[in-house]
Design an enzyme around this catalytic site. Sequence first.
Site, short mmCIF file in Angstrom:
data_model
loop_
_atom_site.label_atom_id
_atom_site.label_comp_id
_atom_site.label_asym_id
_atom_site.label_seq_id
_atom_site.Cartn_x
_atom_site.Cartn_y
_atom_site.Cartn_z
N GLN A 61 5.99 -4.08 -5.53
CA GLN A 61 4.69 -3.31 -5.55
C GLN A 61 4.85 -2.80 -6.82
OE1 GLN A 61 3.79 -2.51 -2.53
NE2 GLN A 61 1.90 -0.75 -2.95
N ALA A 72 0.05 2.17 -2.50
CA ALA A 72 0.97 2.67 -3.46
C ALA A 72 1.51 2.67 -4.48
CB ALA A 72 2.18 2.27 -1.90
N SER A 97 5.79 2.52 -0.53
CA SER A 97 5.29 1.41 -0.13
C SER A 97 6.23 0.98 1.00
CB SER A 97 5.24 0.03 -0.62
OG SER A 97 4.24 -1.01 0.57
N HIS A 153 5.63 -0.66 3.27
CA HIS A 153 6.03 -2.64 2.68
C HIS A 153 7.32 -3.25 2.34
CE1 HIS A 153 2.70 -4.61 4.43
NE2 HIS A 153 1.93 -3.76 3.77
N GLU A 204 -7.04 1.50 7.69
CA GLU A 204 -6.33 -0.03 7.33
C GLU A 204 -6.16 0.02 8.84
OE1 GLU A 204 -3.50 -0.39 4.62
OE2 GLU A 204 -4.43 0.00 3.25
ZN LIG Z 1 -0.53 -2.86 5.03
#
Ligand SMILES: [Zn+2]
Length: 224
Positions: free
Chosen positions: A108, A129, A134, A136, A191
């Site tokens: 990230q 992010a 994030s 993720h 998103e």
């Molecule tokens: Zn994503």
Amino acid sequence: MSSDTNIATVDRYGNIYGVAAGECTVTVTSTSNSAVYAEVKVKVKAEVTELTYIDGILIANKTYALPKTYAPGWNTEGAAQLNVMFAAAQTEGIYLKMQSGYRSYTDQYIIYNDYVARDGQAAADRYSARPGHSEHQTGLAFDLTTTYYNGLWEGFADTPEGKWVAENCHKYGFIIRYPKEKEHITGYMYEPWHVRYIGVEKATAVYESGLCLEEYLNITSSYS
Ligand SMILES: [Zn+2]
């Protein structure tokens, strides 16, 4: 020079280094003219060392960061549920695939800094992010697309796949994490492709509330 070298120091070139959490003032004086100087207020944030769970949900947003060292990898339950969802979708002629999932803090860091270099920080913060922030990194977030298209785009929402995900993903434990017209609350642009695993019961409750996760949990998402 620094007003408190226990918090931050400055070298002869004006580079500032954080030592410990706190606030101090750094003064940098011109080498050619001592009447010219800059006073800089320096804030060193405490490193995040703990995970934040609210109502049993691990939070990663602009307010709540994950520890740099938190590297759980793919969440096995979330990944398994994703496969169950894909199989169910396929029986209805809906062809989904995962574009990306788990990302480490370092991944990230690299991605975010590339976006900042390309678009500037203000723009990058709307869609990417900062490292540690994030979803993720939790291993519980997945970016989806169709099997006939590579990439993530807002138009996914208007494909049969995007519509199916919006209407059905809660049945498998997922929520659309950054819904349309909620950017001022989630801190991120719409998103339609980004789903977050929180379990069937909670995902269904969030879906039925019509709220984004921040509203549902009554929490903020903004960089301090
Ligand atoms: Zn994503």
